[in-house]
Design a protein around this motif. Structure first.
Motif, PDB file in Angstrom:
ATOM      1  N   ILE A  40       0.815  -1.211   0.000  1.00  0.00           N
ATOM      2  CA  ILE A  40       0.000   0.000   0.000  1.00  0.00           C
ATOM      3  C   ILE A  40       0.850   1.263   0.000  1.00  0.00           C
ATOM      4  CG2 ILE A  40      -1.715   1.313   1.295  1.00  0.00           C
ATOM      5  CD1 ILE A  40      -2.779  -1.329   2.396  1.00  0.00           C
ATOM      6  N   ILE A  41       1.745   1.371   0.978  1.00  0.00           N
ATOM      7  CA  ILE A  41       2.429   2.653   1.192  1.00  0.00           C
ATOM      8  C   ILE A  41       3.483   2.915   0.127  1.00  0.00           C
ATOM      9  CG2 ILE A  41       3.859   3.951   2.813  1.00  0.00           C
ATOM     10  CD1 ILE A  41       2.415   2.450   5.067  1.00  0.00           C
ATOM     11  N   LEU A  42       4.414   1.969  -0.056  1.00  0.00           N
ATOM     12  CA  LEU A  42       5.509   2.223  -1.006  1.00  0.00           C
ATOM     13  C   LEU A  42       5.027   2.388  -2.450  1.00  0.00           C
ATOM     14  CD1 LEU A  42       8.460   0.023   0.340  1.00  0.00           C
ATOM     15  CD2 LEU A  42       8.127   2.491   0.500  1.00  0.00           C
ATOM     16  N   PRO A  43       4.054   1.605  -2.934  1.00  0.00           N
ATOM     17  CA  PRO A  43       3.598   1.844  -4.319  1.00  0.00           C
ATOM     18  C   PRO A  43       3.059   3.255  -4.527  1.00  0.00           C
ATOM     19  CG  PRO A  43       2.865  -0.303  -3.568  1.00  0.00           C
ATOM     20  CD  PRO A  43       3.443   0.384  -2.367  1.00  0.00           C
ATOM     21  N   GLN A  44       2.468   3.846  -3.490  1.00  0.00           N
ATOM     22  CA  GLN A  44       1.947   5.205  -3.635  1.00  0.00           C
ATOM     23  C   GLN A  44       3.010   6.264  -3.373  1.00  0.00           C
ATOM     24  OE1 GLN A  44      -2.209   5.796  -2.105  1.00  0.00           O
ATOM     25  NE2 GLN A  44      -1.815   3.838  -1.128  1.00  0.00           N
ATOM     26  N   ALA A  45       3.950   5.943  -2.496  1.00  0.00           N
ATOM     27  CA  ALA A  45       4.984   6.931  -2.164  1.00  0.00           C
ATOM     28  C   ALA A  45       6.083   7.007  -3.209  1.00  0.00           C
ATOM     29  CB  ALA A  45       5.593   6.579  -0.794  1.00  0.00           C
ATOM     30  N   TRP A  46       6.352   5.901  -3.898  1.00  0.00           N
ATOM     31  CA  TRP A  46       7.475   5.835  -4.825  1.00  0.00           C
ATOM     32  C   TRP A  46       7.424   6.919  -5.916  1.00  0.00           C
ATOM     33  CZ3 TRP A  46      12.199   5.003  -5.708  1.00  0.00           C
ATOM     34  CH2 TRP A  46      12.689   4.752  -6.986  1.00  0.00           C
ATOM     35  N   PRO A  47       6.274   7.141  -6.597  1.00  0.00           N
ATOM     36  CA  PRO A  47       6.262   8.194  -7.629  1.00  0.00           C
ATOM     37  C   PRO A  47       6.612   9.577  -7.075  1.00  0.00           C
ATOM     38  CG  PRO A  47       4.358   6.778  -7.860  1.00  0.00           C
ATOM     39  CD  PRO A  47       4.989   6.411  -6.550  1.00  0.00           C
ATOM     40  N   GLU A  48       6.306   9.818  -5.796  1.00  0.00           N
ATOM     41  CA  GLU A  48       6.646  11.108  -5.194  1.00  0.00           C
ATOM     42  C   GLU A  48       8.132  11.204  -4.880  1.00  0.00           C
ATOM     43  OE1 GLU A  48       4.365  13.361  -5.065  1.00  0.00           O
ATOM     44  OE2 GLU A  48       2.881  11.923  -5.821  1.00  0.00           O
ATOM     45  N   MET A  49       8.800  10.049  -4.754  1.00  0.00           N
ATOM     46  CA  MET A  49      10.232  10.067  -4.411  1.00  0.00           C
ATOM     47  C   MET A  49      11.120  10.286  -5.635  1.00  0.00           C
ATOM     48  SD  MET A  49      10.527   6.744  -1.922  1.00  0.00           S
ATOM     49  CE  MET A  49       9.264   6.299  -0.739  1.00  0.00           C
ATOM     50  N   VAL A  50      10.673   9.837  -6.800  1.00  0.00           N
ATOM     51  CA  VAL A  50      11.565   9.795  -7.959  1.00  0.00           C
ATOM     52  C   VAL A  50      12.120  11.172  -8.357  1.00  0.00           C
ATOM     53  CG1 VAL A  50      11.766   9.140 -10.386  1.00  0.00           C
ATOM     54  CG2 VAL A  50      10.532   7.664  -8.801  1.00  0.00           C
ATOM     55  N   PRO A  51      11.290  12.230  -8.513  1.00  0.00           N
ATOM     56  CA  PRO A  51      11.876  13.526  -8.919  1.00  0.00           C
ATOM     57  C   PRO A  51      12.931  14.052  -7.946  1.00  0.00           C
ATOM     58  CG  PRO A  51       9.501  13.517  -9.253  1.00  0.00           C
ATOM     59  CD  PRO A  51       9.817  12.287  -8.474  1.00  0.00           C
ATOM     60  N   PRO A  52      12.678  14.077  -6.624  1.00  0.00           N
ATOM     61  CA  PRO A  52      13.758  14.544  -5.745  1.00  0.00           C
ATOM     62  C   PRO A  52      14.965  13.619  -5.718  1.00  0.00           C
ATOM     63  CG  PRO A  52      11.853  13.820  -4.446  1.00  0.00           C
ATOM     64  CD  PRO A  52      11.414  13.881  -5.868  1.00  0.00           C
ATOM     65  N   PHE A  53      14.747  12.307  -5.902  1.00  0.00           N
ATOM     66  CA  PHE A  53      15.887  11.391  -5.989  1.00  0.00           C
ATOM     67  C   PHE A  53      16.719  11.688  -7.241  1.00  0.00           C
ATOM     68  CE2 PHE A  53      14.284   7.995  -2.949  1.00  0.00           C
ATOM     69  CZ  PHE A  53      15.391   8.106  -2.117  1.00  0.00           C
ATOM     70  N   ASN A  54      16.059  12.123  -8.298  1.00  0.00           N
ATOM     71  CA  ASN A  54      16.779  12.503  -9.509  1.00  0.00           C
ATOM     72  C   ASN A  54      17.754  13.635  -9.202  1.00  0.00           C
ATOM     73  OD1 ASN A  54      17.641  12.986 -12.079  1.00  0.00           O
ATOM     74  ND2 ASN A  54      15.712  13.834 -12.815  1.00  0.00           N
ATOM     75  N   ASN A  55      17.266  14.670  -8.521  1.00  0.00           N
ATOM     76  CA  ASN A  55      18.138  15.796  -8.151  1.00  0.00           C
ATOM     77  C   ASN A  55      19.272  15.341  -7.236  1.00  0.00           C
ATOM     78  OD1 ASN A  55      16.640  17.660  -9.599  1.00  0.00           O
ATOM     79  ND2 ASN A  55      15.242  18.041  -7.885  1.00  0.00           N
ATOM     80  N   LEU A  56      18.942  14.438  -6.309  1.00  0.00           N
ATOM     81  CA  LEU A  56      19.964  13.972  -5.367  1.00  0.00           C
ATOM     82  C   LEU A  56      21.062  13.179  -6.084  1.00  0.00           C
ATOM     83  CD1 LEU A  56      20.622  14.013  -2.350  1.00  0.00           C
ATOM     84  CD2 LEU A  56      19.418  11.827  -2.132  1.00  0.00           C
ATOM     85  N   LEU A  57      20.682  12.400  -7.086  1.00  0.00           N
ATOM     86  CA  LEU A  57      21.676  11.644  -7.837  1.00  0.00           C
ATOM     87  C   LEU A  57      22.617  12.577  -8.608  1.00  0.00           C
ATOM     88  CD1 LEU A  57      19.760   8.558  -9.277  1.00  0.00           C
ATOM     89  CD2 LEU A  57      21.770   8.534  -7.811  1.00  0.00           C
ATOM     90  N   ILE A  58      22.062  13.660  -9.150  1.00  0.00           N
ATOM     91  CA  ILE A  58      22.908  14.633  -9.847  1.00  0.00           C
ATOM     92  C   ILE A  58      23.887  15.258  -8.858  1.00  0.00           C
ATOM     93  CG2 ILE A  58      22.941  16.762 -11.179  1.00  0.00           C
ATOM     94  CD1 ILE A  58      21.813  14.367 -12.665  1.00  0.00           C
ATOM     95  N   GLU A  59      23.398  15.587  -7.665  1.00  0.00           N
ATOM     96  CA  GLU A  59      24.286  16.153  -6.643  1.00  0.00           C
ATOM     97  C   GLU A  59      25.366  15.136  -6.242  1.00  0.00           C
ATOM     98  OE1 GLU A  59      24.475  19.212  -5.460  1.00  0.00           O
ATOM     99  OE2 GLU A  59      22.964  19.726  -6.961  1.00  0.00           O
ATOM    100  N   LEU A  60      24.984  13.861  -6.165  1.00  0.00           N
ATOM    101  CA  LEU A  60      25.961  12.827  -5.832  1.00  0.00           C
ATOM    102  C   LEU A  60      27.025  12.721  -6.917  1.00  0.00           C
ATOM    103  CD1 LEU A  60      27.025  10.388  -4.254  1.00  0.00           C
ATOM    104  CD2 LEU A  60      25.290   8.986  -5.396  1.00  0.00           C
ATOM    105  N   LEU A  61      26.600  12.764  -8.167  1.00  0.00           N
ATOM    106  CA  LEU A  61      27.561  12.700  -9.282  1.00  0.00           C
ATOM    107  C   LEU A  61      28.576  13.839  -9.168  1.00  0.00           C
ATOM    108  CD1 LEU A  61      28.518  11.728 -12.111  1.00  0.00           C
ATOM    109  CD2 LEU A  61      26.786  13.252 -13.080  1.00  0.00           C
TER     110      LEU A  61
END
Length: 249
Positions: free
Chosen positions: A134-155
């Motif tokens: 229930i929780i992760l399938p709904q939360a995951w789409p909200e995580m992807v855009p900020p995770f994208n920014n975080l990966l760029i910062e990590l790079l």
């Protein structure tokens, strides 16, 4: 191409490969840390929330560069563990960016409507089942855009590892500049290399984001579309959808 130019490209391309390895390994470790700490920060036990929150605050308030030097130089003196520079860098970057990622996970999980959790409880789901179904399938789409920014910062943050002598792009560029004295072309080349890597990483994450949104649109947890078809309320509709044809699992 002159002998110096050939050596320049060989060093820089080797630096690109090491930068990619650093990013992948650190991102993998960071993802484990992010989900572990992020979910712990939503736990019902205050001790778990306190410890995970302390982890987040410590790493948020600590310089990644200083922490990297501390891990490489101080840990061997106190614990006797001598890490090679590559893995000291991965450990530091993974734990640091994982702490930032934990805030993304915590926020996305907290944003899931309480009615969704209540539906899981009504279906007699265990906490692990509610989290997974229930929780992760709904939360995951909200995580992807900020995770994208975080990966760029990590790079971009992998440039810090040059202080440990790890041969990433920045370290390779310094070697080439010292050997040739050609600052302008060398640093222009590494600017372009970082941009290309970030651009490719962004394209990959955009694909992940589209698939995540498509998944939530097709998921019964998406709610609205299925509700319109069935005429049930959101909680009833969601509960029936997850219970499957045979009832609650």
């Amino acid at each position: 191409m002159s002998e110096i130019s050939a050596g320049l490209w060989e060093l820089l391309l080797k630096g690109v490969w090491i930068t990619v390895q650093l990013t992948v390994y650190s991102a993998a470790l960071g993802a484990v840390v992010a989900f572990t700490v992020g979910l712990a920060r939503t736990h019902r036990l205050w001790v778990v929330r306190f410890l995970s929150g302390a982890y987040f605050e410590v790493f948020r308030g600590t310089s990644a560069l200083v922490l990297m030097l501390w891990v490489f130089f101080v840990v061997p003196l106190t614990l006797g563990w001598q890490l090679v520079p590559m893995w000291a860098a991965v450990l530091t970057l993974g734990c640091t960016y994982g702490a930032y990622g934990s805030e993304i996970v915590r926020g996305a999980v907290a944003a899931v409507a309480p009615a969704q959790r209540e539906a899981g409880i009504a279906l007699s789901f265990t906490p692990a089942q509610r989290l997974r179904k229930i929780i992760l399938p709904q939360a995951w789409p909200e995580m992807v855009p900020p995770f994208n920014n975080l990966l760029i910062e990590l790079l971009k943050g992998t440039a810090l590892v040059s202080v440990l002598g790890v041969g990433d792009i920045t370290f390779a560029a310094q070697l080439v500049r010292n050997a040739t004295g050609q600052s302008a072309p060398v640093y222009t080349v590494i600017l372009v290399m970082y941009f290309v890597l970030a651009f490719l990483l962004t394209r990959v994450m955009r694909l992940v984001e589209r698939r995540a949104k498509a998944g939530i649109g097709q998921s019964p947890a998406g709610g609205a579309a299925v509700t319109q078809k069935t005429g049930l309320g959101p909680q009833q509709d969601f509960a029936r959808s997850w219970s499957g044809p045979g009832g609650a699992s």
